[in-house]
Design an enzyme around this catalytic site. Structure first.
Site, PDB file in Angstrom:
ATOM      1  N   GLY A  15       0.806  -1.214   0.000  1.00  0.00           N
ATOM      2  CA  GLY A  15       0.000   0.000   0.000  1.00  0.00           C
ATOM      3  C   GLY A  15       0.844   1.272   0.000  1.00  0.00           C
ATOM      4  N   ARG A  42      -4.242 -11.479  -2.126  1.00  0.00           N
ATOM      5  CA  ARG A  42      -4.289 -10.894  -3.486  1.00  0.00           C
ATOM      6  C   ARG A  42      -2.899 -10.601  -4.026  1.00  0.00           C
ATOM      7  NH1 ARG A  42      -8.375  -8.289  -0.735  1.00  0.00           N
ATOM      8  NH2 ARG A  42      -6.956  -6.698   0.037  1.00  0.00           N
ATOM      9  N   CYS A 131      -2.761  11.010  10.662  1.00  0.00           N
ATOM     10  CA  CYS A 131      -1.762  11.903  10.062  1.00  0.00           C
ATOM     11  C   CYS A 131      -2.016  13.385  10.391  1.00  0.00           C
ATOM     12  CB  CYS A 131      -1.712  11.710   8.552  1.00  0.00           C
ATOM     13  SG  CYS A 131      -3.332  11.552   7.796  1.00  0.00           S
ATOM     14  N   GLY A 162      -3.729  10.463   1.427  1.00  0.00           N
ATOM     15  CA  GLY A 162      -4.249  10.017   2.723  1.00  0.00           C
ATOM     16  C   GLY A 162      -5.289   8.925   2.571  1.00  0.00           C
ATOM     17  N   HIS A 244      -0.306  17.247   3.742  1.00  0.00           N
ATOM     18  CA  HIS A 244      -1.488  17.832   4.383  1.00  0.00           C
ATOM     19  C   HIS A 244      -1.121  19.230   4.908  1.00  0.00           C
ATOM     20  CE1 HIS A 244      -3.459  14.085   3.960  1.00  0.00           C
ATOM     21  NE2 HIS A 244      -3.703  13.772   5.215  1.00  0.00           N
TER      22      HIS A 244
END
Ligand code: NAP
Ligand code: 3JN
Length: 348
Positions: A15, A42, A131, A162, A244
């Site tokens: 990820g 997967r 975060c 995010g 961010h």
């Protein structure tokens, strides 16, 4: 247990956060003898880049942790809920990036620049904050120490990374579609994100706040260890890939001038002050992306209250907001010899 040949597992290694974790372990020369990449069935058998080579991804199972010392989880709350207790049972310390354990009384919620001593009472699972919370508390802690914070009003401008890799792909696809005069498709978000702002992150709760806003409010109090700090939040998704940004309005008990706040923040760990508006110098997401520090600028006094400050706080949400903070926690655990787990059945 000997910690001389540390085995580290990255759970969710395929990820957006997991890949950043592998990069961070590599860049910081984390003292691991072996690093393992785990994800779902997967992607078992696929590879992820690490140290100029590749790691073959293994399927996460309850038995993945027998000889693992530290597991860095970033595979969602459901996966953490199911597998972290098995990791602890096997004697592995978990640093978890999801919201699953953050408000659990058995788990410290740690930002190393703010509350590293909370690691002393861990029971096998240490939670990494959201975060948006992490970068905010890195900037708030030195101000709280100097002048005691009473209230914080925060509005966020959160990058699509995010939400994960699929959202990064969606923004790119929508921008391409619009430049080709095609109808942009919204699959990840409820509305188009390209050239738009969505005042909606995570689900809406009964009181009208979103869960992301609730996380910022509750987590800040736990990390700062001061229930008297009042926080209110509005969280917004913006069409930015990485980084961010946050507008903070902070009310303090003692007066802090803008110059004093700038001086305090300049000395704070993990903070870089970028504050020279005349030269058009202030923090921006495009500059924070790929960096470790939390950047603070536009520091100015709020003239509508007695002791108030406004500031603009920016950090890389995948680094300090997730992967870097988790790796820093793991480094702190090693440095402080805190890898032993008391009761391995605590979470089962
Ligand atoms: P992502 O890009 O969608 O990646 C999800 C990762 O989780 C993939 O590696 C995926 O593996 C793995 N995964 C999903 N279900 C799994 C399962 N049942 N068993 C094992 N692995 C599974 O998402 P991301 O942005 O990296 O975020 C991952 C999680 O980290 C989020 O859900 C959130 O909890 C947390 N996070 C925290 C922050 C923070 O604020 N600190 C920020 C972002 C994310 P496959 O490739 O095999 O599907
Ligand atoms: O949206 C963002 O900018 C941060 C997202 C964080 C996130 C995404 C999915 C699930 C979280 C989190 O860390 O709070 C979670 C979760 O674990 O609840």
């Amino acid at each position: 247990m000997s910690k001389e040949r540390l085995v580290v597992a990255v759970v969710g290694a395929t990820g957006a956060v997991g890949r950043e974790m592998l990069k961070t372990l590599e860049e910081r020369e984390f003292p691991a003898y072996e690093v393992r990449a785990l994800a779902s069935a997967r992607s078992a058998g696929t590879t992820v880049p690490f140290k100029g080579g590749e790691l073959t991804v293994q399927e996460l199972t309850e038995d993945s942790f027998g000889d693992v010392d530290i597991a860095l989880f970033s595979a969602g709350g459901g996966t953490s809920a199911k597998f972290a207790p098995h990791a602890v049972k096997a004697g592995c310390v978990v640093v978890d990036n999801s919201s699953q354990w953050r408000m659990d009384e058995r788990c410290p919620l740690v930002v190393p620049e703010v509350n590293p001593d909370d690691l002393k009472w861990h029971n096998g699972i240490i939670a990494n904050p959201n975060c948006s919370t992490i970068q905010m508390v890195v900037a708030l802690k030195p101000l709280h120490d100097a002048a005691t914070i009473r209230r914080v009003v925060v509005s966020t401008y959160q990058a699509v990374s995010g939400t994960g890799q699929k959202a990064i792909d969606e923004l790119e696809t929508q921008v391409r579609q619009m430049f080709n005069l095609q109808e942009p498709e919204a699959k990840v978000y409820p509305h188009r994100i390209a050239f738009n702002c969505l005042p909606h992150i995570d689900v809406f709760l009964e009181d009208g706040y979103t869960k992301e806003e609730r996380k910022m409010i509750e987590e800040t109090v736990k990390i700062m260890g001061d229930a008297s700090i009042k926080v209110t939040a509005t969280t917004v998704r913006v069409p930015v890939f990485y980084g961010h940004s946050e507008s903070l309005n902070v009310e303090t008990e003692k007066k802090l001038t803008a110059a004093q706040a700038r001086a305090v923040l300049s000395q704070a760990p993990g903070v870089t002050v970028l504050d020279n508006p005349e030269e058009k110098i202030y923090p921006m997401a495009i500059d924070a992306a790929g960096e470790d520090d939390t950047f603070v600028g536009r520091i100015r006094e709020d003239h509508t209250i007695e002791n108030g400050l406004n500031m603009w706080v920016v950090a890389d949400n995948l680094r300090k907001g997730a992967a870097l903070n988790a790796v820093q926690v793991a480094e702190e655990l090693i440095d402080r010899s805190l890898l032993d787990i008391g009761d391995p059945d605590k979470f089962l």
